[in-house]
Write a protein that holds these residues in place. Structure first.
Motif, PDB file in Angstrom:
ATOM      1  N   LYS A 177       0.812  -1.222   0.000  1.00  0.00           N
ATOM      2  CA  LYS A 177       0.000   0.000   0.000  1.00  0.00           C
ATOM      3  C   LYS A 177       0.842   1.268   0.000  1.00  0.00           C
ATOM      4  CE  LYS A 177      -3.647  -2.336   2.539  1.00  0.00           C
ATOM      5  NZ  LYS A 177      -4.504  -2.401   3.684  1.00  0.00           N
TER       6      LYS A 177
ATOM      7  N   THR B 114      -3.950  -6.939 -11.740  1.00  0.00           N
ATOM      8  CA  THR B 114      -3.350  -7.764 -10.684  1.00  0.00           C
ATOM      9  C   THR B 114      -2.217  -7.017  -9.973  1.00  0.00           C
ATOM     10  OG1 THR B 114      -3.969  -9.776 -11.833  1.00  0.00           O
ATOM     11  CG2 THR B 114      -2.195  -9.979 -10.240  1.00  0.00           C
TER      12      THR B 114
ATOM     13  N   HIS C 238      -3.715  -5.206  -7.288  1.00  0.00           N
ATOM     14  CA  HIS C 238      -4.070  -6.074  -6.152  1.00  0.00           C
ATOM     15  C   HIS C 238      -2.824  -6.413  -5.317  1.00  0.00           C
ATOM     16  CE1 HIS C 238      -8.073  -6.337  -7.692  1.00  0.00           C
ATOM     17  NE2 HIS C 238      -7.785  -7.138  -8.692  1.00  0.00           N
TER      18      HIS C 238
ATOM     19  N   ASP D  79      -1.903  -3.261  -3.335  1.00  0.00           N
ATOM     20  CA  ASP D  79      -2.912  -2.993  -2.300  1.00  0.00           C
ATOM     21  C   ASP D  79      -2.957  -4.066  -1.205  1.00  0.00           C
ATOM     22  OD1 ASP D  79      -3.608  -0.750  -3.710  1.00  0.00           O
ATOM     23  OD2 ASP D  79      -5.430  -1.592  -4.604  1.00  0.00           O
TER      24      ASP D  79
ATOM     25  N   GLU E 288      -3.990  -7.163  -1.517  1.00  0.00           N
ATOM     26  CA  GLU E 288      -5.221  -7.952  -1.603  1.00  0.00           C
ATOM     27  C   GLU E 288      -4.959  -9.415  -1.938  1.00  0.00           C
ATOM     28  OE1 GLU E 288      -8.415  -4.480  -2.844  1.00  0.00           O
ATOM     29  OE2 GLU E 288      -7.109  -5.311  -4.397  1.00  0.00           O
ATOM     30  N   LEU E 289      -3.688  -9.770  -2.207  1.00  0.00           N
ATOM     31  CA  LEU E 289      -3.353 -11.159  -2.502  1.00  0.00           C
ATOM     32  C   LEU E 289      -2.475 -11.691  -1.368  1.00  0.00           C
ATOM     33  CD1 LEU E 289      -2.482 -10.844  -6.298  1.00  0.00           C
ATOM     34  CD2 LEU E 289      -4.697 -11.194  -5.214  1.00  0.00           C
TER      35      LEU E 289
ATOM     36  N   HIS F  99      -8.883 -11.437  -7.998  1.00  0.00           N
ATOM     37  CA  HIS F  99      -9.450 -10.913  -6.759  1.00  0.00           C
ATOM     38  C   HIS F  99     -10.758 -10.216  -7.092  1.00  0.00           C
ATOM     39  CE1 HIS F  99      -9.613  -8.949  -2.813  1.00  0.00           C
ATOM     40  NE2 HIS F  99      -9.986  -7.875  -3.465  1.00  0.00           N
TER      41      HIS F  99
ATOM     42  N   SER G 283     -14.378  -8.255  -5.052  1.00  0.00           N
ATOM     43  CA  SER G 283     -15.083  -7.930  -3.812  1.00  0.00           C
ATOM     44  C   SER G 283     -16.139  -9.014  -3.562  1.00  0.00           C
ATOM     45  CB  SER G 283     -15.727  -6.540  -3.919  1.00  0.00           C
ATOM     46  OG  SER G 283     -16.563  -6.476  -5.048  1.00  0.00           O
ATOM     47  N   ASP G 284     -16.687  -9.061  -2.360  1.00  0.00           N
ATOM     48  CA  ASP G 284     -17.631 -10.132  -2.015  1.00  0.00           C
ATOM     49  C   ASP G 284     -18.823 -10.146  -2.973  1.00  0.00           C
ATOM     50  OD1 ASP G 284     -16.002 -10.836   0.005  1.00  0.00           O
ATOM     51  OD2 ASP G 284     -17.282 -10.077   1.626  1.00  0.00           O
TER      52      ASP G 284
ATOM     53  N   ARG H 191      -6.214   2.531 -12.037  1.00  0.00           N
ATOM     54  CA  ARG H 191      -7.197   2.503 -10.952  1.00  0.00           C
ATOM     55  C   ARG H 191      -8.376   3.430 -11.262  1.00  0.00           C
ATOM     56  NH1 ARG H 191      -6.149   0.828  -5.850  1.00  0.00           N
ATOM     57  NH2 ARG H 191      -3.918   1.162  -5.890  1.00  0.00           N
TER      58      ARG H 191
END
Ligand SMILES: [Zn+2]
Ligand SMILES: [Zn+2]
Length: 327
Positions: free
Chosen positions: A10, A40, A43, A46, A48-49, A254, A256-257, A315
């Motif tokens: 990040k 990716t 991700h 950030d 996220e992986l 990746h 989001s839910d 982004r």
């Protein structure tokens, strides 16, 4: 050698001098000519992986020329142009590797995530996973094919042979895939962020028969849909858009839910699938077809030092097609 290095999750990548090491047994060293920027990479930056190598040099759409070859490497030559993709290494012995599913290897390494990648002037790669690229096409326009193209190709295969294909998220992968799908005589329905007329026009310019916002329904039911945007809420929308027996393929690493949805959306043999990574066979198949299909990639080139700007623009959706870093 120099690289744009992620030293802490990040945070911005930092321009860094690194030792230019010699390739070990089975490895090659590639002087980077261009490296595409993929979602990716965002991700990875950030966090996220899971379990990235830190510090890491991101970048897994690498085009360059081999400038050193380690012991035991066969079939590649100095000065040959090569592509280095996301799948950087597999164990070769797990049930997935031996069963023809090396994309699911239990002990893989991924370029720009768990081994250093191509946001650099030079990169070391496992020679077995490099693709010879020949001399057709320029370095910058080839770079996005190495992930957006390859993963897109695998997604298209998994989506099945249906003629009416929806693409959710019209970025680097979809702009390549729209051309492949058209070549295969399929009809492409492009879904963008609601109100993103510029991208909808871009999709139509690449042959999409319809383009609209992702909350809209297409004018007719689709046979399959591929979701490239990392947005779980698109899954129930895409299920609504496909016909009985239709497939919804999630192509990102990746997302989001996925919100809860009525079983009615899945009923009648609709399917949700994901695509993970690539196999070398996918890569060979796709790269062989590229000249025949006549894929034209739309790229925005950035100097390597401006990798952070390229990531920020990706982004924010500030360009059509793909960003490519040039050392
Ligand atoms: Zn990628
Ligand atoms: Zn394996």
């Amino acid at each position: 050698m120099q690289a744009m290095v992620l030293k802490k999750l990040k945070t911005a990548l930092e321009w860094t001098d690194l030792p230019n090491r010699e390739p070990g047994p089975g490895e090659i060293r590639v002087k980077v000519a261009a490296c595409g920027v993929c979602r990716t990479d965002l991700h990875v930056v950030d966090g996220e992986l899971p379990n990235p190598k830190i510090p890491i040099v991101p970048g897994h759409e690498i085009v360059g020329r081999i400038d050193a070859i380690g012991a035991g490497v066969k079939g590649l030559e100095i000065e040959e142009r090569a592509g280095i993709p996301w799948l950087g290494h597999t164990c070769g012995v797990c049930p997935y590797c031996t069963g023809g599913h090396e994309n699911l290897c239990d002990h893989p390494l991924f370029t720009g995530y768990t081994r250093d990648g191509g946001f650099a002037t030079s990169v070391i790669a496992d020679a077995r996973f490099a693709f010879p690229l020949g001399e057709t096409g320029n370095d910058v326009s080839l770079a996005p094919l190495l992930c957006a193209g390859l993963i897109g190709w695998r997604s298209l295969t998994i989506a099945g042979g249906g003629k009416k294909l929806g693409l959710y998220g019209f970025g680097a992968a979809a702009h390549i895939l729209a051309q492949v799908a058209k070549w295969q005589e399929r009809s492409v329905f492009a879904f963008t962020r609601d109100g993103d007329i510029a991208t909808q026009d871009f999709a139509k310019s690449l042959g999409a028969v319809w383009a609209g916002g992702s909350s809209e329904m297409p004018p007719e039911p689709l046979d399959a849909a591929i979701i490239f945007a990392p947005v779980g809420a698109l899954v129930p929308l895409a299920l609504k858009a496909v016909c009985k027996g239709g497939r919804v393929v999630c192509a990102g690493i990746h997302m989001s839910d996925i919100p809860g949805f009525s079983y009615n959306l899945l009923w009648e043999e609709r399917q949700i699938l994901s695509v993970a990574n690539l196999t070398r066979k996918d890569g060979m198949e796709f790269l062989r077809l590229v000249p025949e299909i006549g894929i034209v990639t739309k790229t925005t080139a950035y100097p390597l030092r401006q990798a952070n700007e390229a990531l920020a623009d990706l982004r924010a959706g500030r360009f059509e097609g793909a960003a490519v870093l040039v050392p």
